[in-house]
Design a protein around this motif. Structure first.
Motif, PDB file in Angstrom:
ATOM      1  N   ALA A   1      13.487  70.423  54.753  1.00 25.02           N
ATOM      2  CA  ALA A   1      13.419  70.111  53.321  1.00 25.02           C
ATOM      3  C   ALA A   1      12.092  69.484  52.926  1.00 25.02           C
ATOM      4  CB  ALA A   1      14.563  69.168  52.954  1.00 25.02           C
ATOM      5  N   ALA A   2      11.099  69.566  53.799  1.00 21.76           N
ATOM      6  CA  ALA A   2       9.831  68.871  53.543  1.00 21.76           C
ATOM      7  C   ALA A   2       9.156  69.359  52.266  1.00 21.76           C
ATOM      8  CB  ALA A   2       8.896  69.054  54.729  1.00 21.76           C
ATOM      9  N   GLY A   3       9.309  70.616  51.918  1.00 26.18           N
ATOM     10  CA  GLY A   3       8.641  71.141  50.730  1.00 26.18           C
ATOM     11  C   GLY A   3       9.447  71.024  49.462  1.00 26.18           C
ATOM     12  N   THR A   4      10.693  70.581  49.548  1.00 19.54           N
ATOM     13  CA  THR A   4      11.559  70.435  48.370  1.00 19.54           C
ATOM     14  C   THR A   4      11.467  69.010  47.860  1.00 19.54           C
ATOM     15  OG1 THR A   4      13.074  72.126  49.206  1.00 19.54           O
ATOM     16  CG2 THR A   4      13.904  70.643  47.506  1.00 19.54           C
ATOM     17  N   ASP A   5      10.995  68.857  46.615  1.00 19.09           N
ATOM     18  CA  ASP A   5      10.829  67.517  46.043  1.00 19.09           C
ATOM     19  C   ASP A   5      12.009  67.106  45.178  1.00 19.09           C
ATOM     20  OD1 ASP A   5       8.139  66.939  47.065  1.00 19.09           O
ATOM     21  OD2 ASP A   5       7.537  68.617  45.807  1.00 19.09           O
ATOM     22  N   ALA A   6      12.785  68.066  44.675  1.00 18.31           N
ATOM     23  CA  ALA A   6      13.965  67.746  43.867  1.00 18.31           C
ATOM     24  C   ALA A   6      14.981  68.882  43.990  1.00 18.31           C
ATOM     25  CB  ALA A   6      13.584  67.536  42.400  1.00 18.31           C
ATOM     26  N   VAL A   7      16.241  68.522  43.860  1.00 17.87           N
ATOM     27  CA  VAL A   7      17.328  69.491  43.879  1.00 17.87           C
ATOM     28  C   VAL A   7      18.139  69.291  42.604  1.00 17.87           C
ATOM     29  CG1 VAL A   7      19.413  70.286  45.051  1.00 17.87           C
ATOM     30  CG2 VAL A   7      17.442  69.530  46.399  1.00 17.87           C
ATOM     31  N   VAL A   8      18.303  70.354  41.848  1.00 21.02           N
ATOM     32  CA  VAL A   8      19.097  70.319  40.615  1.00 21.02           C
ATOM     33  C   VAL A   8      20.445  70.954  40.908  1.00 21.02           C
ATOM     34  CG1 VAL A   8      19.255  71.133  38.238  1.00 21.02           C
ATOM     35  CG2 VAL A   8      17.052  70.375  39.156  1.00 21.02           C
ATOM     36  N   ARG A   9      21.501  70.247  40.587  1.00 15.97           N
ATOM     37  CA  ARG A   9      22.846  70.713  40.927  1.00 15.97           C
ATOM     38  C   ARG A   9      23.851  70.218  39.894  1.00 15.97           C
ATOM     39  NH1 ARG A   9      24.007  66.613  46.065  1.00 15.97           N
ATOM     40  NH2 ARG A   9      24.310  64.732  44.784  1.00 15.97           N
TER      41      ARG A   9
ATOM     42  N   GLY B   1      22.769  83.703  51.864  1.00 16.17           N
ATOM     43  CA  GLY B   1      22.185  83.312  50.584  1.00 16.17           C
ATOM     44  C   GLY B   1      20.985  84.163  50.259  1.00 16.17           C
ATOM     45  N   ASN B   2      20.341  83.820  49.159  1.00 19.11           N
ATOM     46  CA  ASN B   2      19.144  84.571  48.775  1.00 19.11           C
ATOM     47  C   ASN B   2      17.935  84.053  49.537  1.00 19.11           C
ATOM     48  OD1 ASN B   2      19.368  82.097  47.173  1.00 19.11           O
ATOM     49  ND2 ASN B   2      17.544  82.815  46.082  1.00 19.11           N
ATOM     50  N   TRP B   3      17.073  84.973  49.942  1.00 20.66           N
ATOM     51  CA  TRP B   3      15.834  84.566  50.615  1.00 20.66           C
ATOM     52  C   TRP B   3      14.874  84.047  49.547  1.00 20.66           C
ATOM     53  CZ3 TRP B   3      14.288  83.528  55.345  1.00 20.66           C
ATOM     54  CH2 TRP B   3      12.932  83.364  55.579  1.00 20.66           C
ATOM     55  N   ILE B   4      14.498  82.773  49.665  1.00 18.95           N
ATOM     56  CA  ILE B   4      13.639  82.127  48.678  1.00 18.95           C
ATOM     57  C   ILE B   4      12.191  82.465  48.994  1.00 18.95           C
ATOM     58  CG2 ILE B   4      12.917  79.894  47.728  1.00 18.95           C
ATOM     59  CD1 ILE B   4      15.730  78.865  48.384  1.00 18.95           C
ATOM     60  N   GLU B   5      11.504  83.020  47.997  1.00 23.40           N
ATOM     61  CA  GLU B   5      10.159  83.532  48.236  1.00 23.40           C
ATOM     62  C   GLU B   5       9.126  82.427  48.381  1.00 23.40           C
ATOM     63  OE1 GLU B   5       9.233  86.401  45.262  1.00 23.40           O
ATOM     64  OE2 GLU B   5      10.904  87.729  45.791  1.00 23.40           O
ATOM     65  N   ASP B   6       9.333  81.302  47.694  1.00 20.52           N
ATOM     66  CA  ASP B   6       8.380  80.194  47.826  1.00 20.52           C
ATOM     67  C   ASP B   6       8.547  79.580  49.213  1.00 20.52           C
ATOM     68  OD1 ASP B   6       7.475  77.277  47.641  1.00 20.52           O
ATOM     69  OD2 ASP B   6       6.812  78.038  45.698  1.00 20.52           O
ATOM     70  N   THR B   7       7.537  79.715  50.053  1.00 21.70           N
ATOM     71  CA  THR B   7       7.666  79.291  51.449  1.00 21.70           C
ATOM     72  C   THR B   7       7.855  77.790  51.598  1.00 21.70           C
ATOM     73  OG1 THR B   7       5.251  79.202  51.608  1.00 21.70           O
ATOM     74  CG2 THR B   7       6.325  81.239  52.318  1.00 21.70           C
ATOM     75  N   ALA B   8       7.328  77.006  50.646  1.00 24.64           N
ATOM     76  CA  ALA B   8       7.499  75.553  50.734  1.00 24.64           C
ATOM     77  C   ALA B   8       8.934  75.150  50.424  1.00 24.64           C
ATOM     78  CB  ALA B   8       6.532  74.844  49.787  1.00 24.64           C
ATOM     79  N   LEU B   9       9.582  75.858  49.505  1.00 32.54           N
ATOM     80  CA  LEU B   9      10.957  75.530  49.120  1.00 32.54           C
ATOM     81  C   LEU B   9      11.988  76.114  50.083  1.00 32.54           C
ATOM     82  CD1 LEU B   9      10.789  76.040  45.233  1.00 32.54           C
ATOM     83  CD2 LEU B   9      10.934  73.876  46.474  1.00 32.54           C
ATOM     84  N   ASN B  10      11.612  77.166  50.787  1.00 34.23           N
ATOM     85  CA  ASN B  10      12.560  77.821  51.697  1.00 34.23           C
ATOM     86  C   ASN B  10      12.660  77.010  52.996  1.00 34.23           C
ATOM     87  OD1 ASN B  10      14.141  79.538  53.215  1.00 34.23           O
ATOM     88  ND2 ASN B  10      13.021  81.386  52.604  1.00 34.23           N
ATOM     89  N   PRO B  11      13.873  76.516  53.341  1.00 39.20           N
ATOM     90  CA  PRO B  11      14.009  75.755  54.597  1.00 39.20           C
ATOM     91  C   PRO B  11      13.859  76.641  55.832  1.00 39.20           C
ATOM     92  CG  PRO B  11      16.159  76.084  53.590  1.00 39.20           C
ATOM     93  CD  PRO B  11      15.143  76.583  52.603  1.00 39.20           C
ATOM     94  N   TYR B  12      13.935  77.946  55.649  1.00 45.91           N
ATOM     95  CA  TYR B  12      13.788  78.876  56.773  1.00 45.91           C
ATOM     96  C   TYR B  12      12.366  79.434  56.796  1.00 45.91           C
ATOM     97  CZ  TYR B  12      18.840  78.681  57.175  1.00 45.91           C
ATOM     98  OH  TYR B  12      20.118  78.242  57.345  1.00 45.91           O
TER      99      TYR B  12
ATOM    100  N   SER C   1       5.155  62.318  42.359  1.00 46.97           N
ATOM    101  CA  SER C   1       6.084  61.902  43.418  1.00 46.97           C
ATOM    102  C   SER C   1       7.465  62.499  43.170  1.00 46.97           C
ATOM    103  CB  SER C   1       6.193  60.375  43.465  1.00 46.97           C
ATOM    104  OG  SER C   1       6.853  59.890  42.300  1.00 46.97           O
ATOM    105  N   GLN C   2       8.309  62.412  44.177  1.00 42.59           N
ATOM    106  CA  GLN C   2       9.662  62.962  44.033  1.00 42.59           C
ATOM    107  C   GLN C   2      10.433  62.259  42.923  1.00 42.59           C
ATOM    108  OE1 GLN C   2      11.851  63.239  47.707  1.00 42.59           O
ATOM    109  NE2 GLN C   2      10.417  64.708  48.614  1.00 42.59           N
ATOM    110  N   GLN C   3      10.347  60.931  42.863  1.00 46.55           N
ATOM    111  CA  GLN C   3      11.085  60.197  41.832  1.00 46.55           C
ATOM    112  C   GLN C   3      10.522  60.497  40.445  1.00 46.55           C
ATOM    113  OE1 GLN C   3      13.959  58.370  42.379  1.00 46.55           O
ATOM    114  NE2 GLN C   3      13.983  58.606  40.155  1.00 46.55           N
TER     115      GLN C   3
ATOM    116  N   GLY D   1      14.389  65.376  46.813  1.00 47.56           N
ATOM    117  CA  GLY D   1      14.552  66.169  48.028  1.00 47.56           C
ATOM    118  C   GLY D   1      14.911  65.306  49.221  1.00 47.56           C
ATOM    119  N   GLN D   2      14.339  64.096  49.255  1.00 44.57           N
ATOM    120  CA  GLN D   2      14.658  63.170  50.334  1.00 44.57           C
ATOM    121  C   GLN D   2      16.126  62.768  50.291  1.00 44.57           C
ATOM    122  OE1 GLN D   2      12.250  59.654  50.268  1.00 44.57           O
ATOM    123  NE2 GLN D   2      13.017  58.876  52.231  1.00 44.57           N
ATOM    124  N   GLN D   3      16.650  62.538  49.081  1.00 48.30           N
ATOM    125  CA  GLN D   3      18.061  62.182  48.945  1.00 48.30           C
ATOM    126  C   GLN D   3      18.962  63.337  49.368  1.00 48.30           C
ATOM    127  OE1 GLN D   3      19.105  60.778  45.022  1.00 48.30           O
ATOM    128  NE2 GLN D   3      21.307  60.798  45.449  1.00 48.30           N
ATOM    129  N   SER D   4      18.572  64.556  49.013  1.00 51.09           N
ATOM    130  CA  SER D   4      19.362  65.727  49.405  1.00 51.09           C
ATOM    131  C   SER D   4      19.375  65.891  50.919  1.00 51.09           C
ATOM    132  CB  SER D   4      18.779  66.983  48.751  1.00 51.09           C
ATOM    133  OG  SER D   4      19.444  68.141  49.192  1.00 51.09           O
TER     134      SER D   4
END
Length: 859
Positions: free
Chosen positions: A64-72, A135-146, A238-240, A259-262
């Motif tokens: 999750a290093a490239g994910t700064d926020a998760v909307v849910r 799931g869907n393959w996320i094209e943004d490499t920073a957001l994709n955990p794989y 920053s993430q916050q 992203g850190q909280q997620s």
């Protein structure tokens, strides 16, 4: 001015202890090994726990290093036993709005659900425990955990990327075509292999990445839905700060977290549930091993103190104070404890490495990673080893200090202590109280705490009554033994009831715990068999894995397709939904209620299951009584899509083992469904249709839906209890350590007994006893001690198994069935007796090799 004394003369007690240890190293070999093994297993457990926490932290943090926020969505329904819960989807088009928000560099919808790949051999990959994700393959490499490791990303419908671990397990290579159960079968082609957090996969978890269009088509209830939206911040944000910027543009019922909280939530879900449970599971067995060690260590020091009665008396006669004699004995224990604990810490690292290799092999989802050794993981086992050894030696040390100087005049120092009347009365009273507390907690006023307290008191009563029972038990068990050699073995075992009991108690505890889990496992299997016999009226079944989060379920179209076969009378699928019923998360059974009655025995039904429709619900007796519901009453259901609807209770049924506690129609569930699937399809064949013909016809249809396994009624019952055998295998492997420690205790006791009876054994050889007869005598003595411990362990374990089964009665809707597995318990008994004979091998060999004249001359 006084002259300083040399260091050796300052501490005469320590010097004496070290001299004694050097002179009698073999006496403490068993104690050394017992402490070493106990400390090693405890240290290995703690190191393994530290390693797993660090590995999961690194895994999720890196992914999750490239994910700064998760909307849910904020709407989530959590059912008891499912920590993650089911969350409402969010509108995927919200990502376009988020991309226009200041501070946002990228935003991608994440679609995720259950999907199980079929391997090259036609068998499903994974599914027994760890999750199987799609799931869907996320094209943004920073957001994709794989991370794409080989091949390319999916570009058109039917193309997928799978994690490399799943591909290796299923024999899938780039270019391979296979089936993906979503649960509807989808033909896919592997075009890429991926890693997660730098690894091939988390244990046996699997992942399949599709195009977004395919993911919306097969995973979401309707196009445009997403599980969440992953957001990456722009430079300098920053993430916050990103979360603060996103919050004002989010619609009602939607939230943004960092992203850190997620990542922490994902880690807590693993650490807080599975990892904590796993660590506690191992610590319990460490405790059992250490408890067994206590008896072995105590017995060793008790025998050594008895053998050194004259030596200690001479020390007292020469002016040694009681505290000095006590200190000398405790100093010996401390030296043994320090050395054994130190070696045990090194062994613990080896144990952790072994566990790290063992558990993934049997399906536990452990990430790869180097061992992590913390200071606490070393200091705590070392301290425990020291305390266990010193605590076990304390009473023998105090007894040594009480040795009277006149004891030096005694001719022999053999421990021939027996069982006192006071011990018999105390043990009988304690056993009566223990049984009263246990039976009250099980039968009169059901309470897990009362039952557990009573079980501990029962164990204590067995320990207290050991010397009393050993005399009777050895006479009974040794009664059939005929001949002079076996008679001498029986008399030797009877010579010191307290020693025999202490030696056997260590084995008794190990056998008791093995027997407890054996009985409990057999009872769980009997319960499942009883459940299937009581509730399942079908001839065949198609089901999902019996345990864990893996699998994708069965296609809801499978049951209607099977029902259309000319060989089939009825085929009904049981799906799963979730909703809050009067404010509490509950699992819903989604099915055709009219067909349900034909395939499952629901017992007495009040009301009717035929007319549930889109706003009716059927409730099990237990749930209805708890909520105060009767046919005609209404109750409110809140679904994950945010809607609330009032349902009318149309029927209340008696049995809910397989049908669940709440039943709704597919029509009622359809507007609120997530990823729709069935967990079981029950099939009843028409009269006159042979079982093999019906099964073959059903298998032909099932092959078109991802080839799920078709089972007979008996096979379904056995598969439902499949996790029990795996659990028992792990339990037996872990408890083997406790049994090994107990057997080392027997071997050490026999070695010390041979030492103290050196002159006696020499006289027996002088009057004509052969070496073979001497070896047999020692072996039979060991077998009698092992038999006493084994029989006591079987009785204690059987009783505690019954307590555990009865105490678990209220844990669910299914009534527990108590079962004693005679064959399994017979194997446990045979292993105990065989191990007793093996424990005597070295002591018997040493006894037979004694020089006769030198033995007779021994004082």
């Amino acid at each position: 001015m006084s002259t300083p004394r040399p260091a050796g003369k300052r501490f005469p007690v320590l010097r004496l202890s070290l001299s004694s240890l050097r002179a009698h190293k073999r006496r403490f070999a068993g104690t050394f090994t017992a402490v070493l093994l106990g400390v090693a297993f405890l240290a290995g457990t703690l190191v393994m726990g530290d390693t797993l926490r660090a590995s999961f932290d690194s895994l999720f943090g890196g992914a999750a290093a490239g994910t700064d926020a998760v909307v849910r969505s904020t709407s989530v329904v959590t059912v008891a036993g499912e920590g993650q819960g089911t969350r409402r989807p969010v509108d995927a088009s919200l990502a376009d709005t988020l991309r226009r928000t200041p501070g946002v560099a990228a935003a991608e919808p994440q679609i995720q659900g259950a999907g199980q790949l079929v391997g090259a051999d036609g068998e499903a990959i994974g599914g027994q425990g760890p999750p199987t994700l799609v799931g869907n393959w996320i094209e943004d490499t920073a957001l994709n955990p794989y991370r794409l490791a080989e091949g390319r990303v999916p570009e058109k419908s039917g193309e997928v990327v799978v994690n490399r671990g799943a591909a290796e397990t299923g024999g899938l290579k780039i270019g391979a075509t296979t089936t993906l159960r979503t649960p509807d079968p989808v033909k896919v082609t592997v075009v890429g292999l991926a890693t997660f957090g730098g690894g091939d996969g988390m244990g046996q978890a699997t992942y399949t990445g599709m195009t977004r269009a395919d993911a919306e088509k097969y995973v979401t209830p309707k196009p445009g839905d997403a599980a969440s939206i992953l957001v990456r911040a722009g430079p300098g944000t920053s993430q916050q700060e990103l979360v603060d910027a996103l919050t004002p543009v989010l619609p009602a019922g939607v939230e943004a977290i960092t992203g850190q909280q997620s990542a922490q939530e994902n880690l807590d879900r693993i650490s807080g549930q599975f990892l904590t449970l796993f660590t506690v599971f191992l610590l319990v067995f460490s405790g059992v091993a250490l408890l067994v060690s206590v008896f072995s260590i105590h017995n060793t020091f008790a025998i050594v103190v008895a053998q050194r009665t004259r030596e200690n008396a001479l020390l007292r006669a020469l002016g040694a104070a009681r505290r000095q004699v006590v200190g000398a004995t405790l100093a010996e224990a401390a030296v043994v404890a320090v050395l054994a604990s130190a070696v045990g810490l090194l062994g613990g690292i080896g144990v952790a490495a072994g566990l790290q290799a063992l558990f993934p092999a049997v399906g536990f989802p452990f990430p790869e990673g180097d061992l992590v050794v913390s200071g606490l993981s070393l200091a705590l086992p070392f301290a425990v080893g020291l305390l266990v050894c010193l605590g076990s030696a304390l009473l023998p040390a105090v007894k040594a200090g009480r040795t009277a100087p006149l004891a030096a005049l005694r001719e022999t120092a053999v421990d021939d202590s027996g069982a006192s009347h006071r011990r018999a009365l105390t043990g009988a009273g304690l056993l009566a109280v223990a049984l009263a507390v246990t039976l009250t907690g099980v039968l009169v006023a059901p309470s897990i705490w009362l039952a557990g307290t009573g079980a501990v008191l029962v164990l204590a009563a067995f320990v207290v009554l050991g010397p009393v029972a050993s005399s009777v038990a050895v006479r009974v068990l040794g009664g059939p033994l005929r001949g002079v050699t076996r008679g001498l073995a029986r008399r030797n075992a009877l010579r010191s009831p307290r020693r025999t009991a202490a030696t056997a108690t260590a084995l008794m505890i190990g056998v008791a715990v093995v027997s407890l889990f054996t009985v409990f496992g057999a009872s769980l299997k009997a319960t499942m068999d009883q459940t299937v016999s009581r509730s399942f009226a079908g001839d065949l079944a198609v089901s999902t894995p019996a345990f864990g989060a893996g699998g994708s379920g069965l296609s809801p179209r499978l049951a209607p397709a099977i029902a259309a076969l000319p060989e089939v009378e009825t085929a009904v699928g049981l799906g799963k939904g979730v909703a809050e019923v009067d404010g509490e998360g509950r699992a819903l059974t989604v099915t055709d209620p009219a067909a349900l009655v034909r395939s499952f025995d629901l017992g007495d039904v009040r009301g009717s299951l035929d007319g549930l429709g889109a706003n009716g619900i059927a409730v099990a007796d237990a749930a209805a009584d708890k909520a105060g519901l009767s046919p005609g009453d209404t109750t409110e259901l809140a679904f994950t899509d945010g809607t609330r609807r009032t349902f009318t209770v149309r029927a209340v049924y008696q049995q809910s083992e397989l049908a669940g506690s709440y039943v709704v129609t597919r029509e009622a569930w359809a507007p609120h469904r997530t990823q729709d699937s069935d967990t079981l399809v029950s099939i009843t064949l028409k009269d006159g249709v042979a079982a093999d013909d019906g099964r073959a016809a059903v298998e032909d249809v099932a092959r078109q839906y991802g080839n799920p396994e078709v089972q007979t009624r008996d096979e379904y019952a056995e598969a439902s209890a499949g996790g029990i055998d795996m659990m028992l295998t792990l339990v037996y492997a872990l408890l083997a350590l406790a049994v090994v420690i107990a057997l080392l205790g027997i071997a050490n006791t026999l070695t010390l007994a041979v030492h103290e009876r050196t002159r006696e054994l020499g006289l027996l050889r002088a009057v004509g006893q052969t070496r073979a007869q001497l070896r047999a005598m020692v072996r039979w003595e060991s077998v009698l001690v092992a038999a006493f411990g084994t029989v006591g362990g079987l009785v204690l374990g059987g009783f505690l198994g019954w307590v555990l089964v009865e105490a678990s009665e209220g844990a669910g809707d299914t009534p527990f069935a108590f079962a004693l597995p005679p064959f399994s318990l017979a194997v446990v008994a045979l292993v105990g007796l065989t191990a007793g004979a093996l424990a005597a091998w070295r002591p018997a060999r040493r006894a037979a090799r004694m020089d006769v004249l030198r033995a007779i001359a021994t004082e």
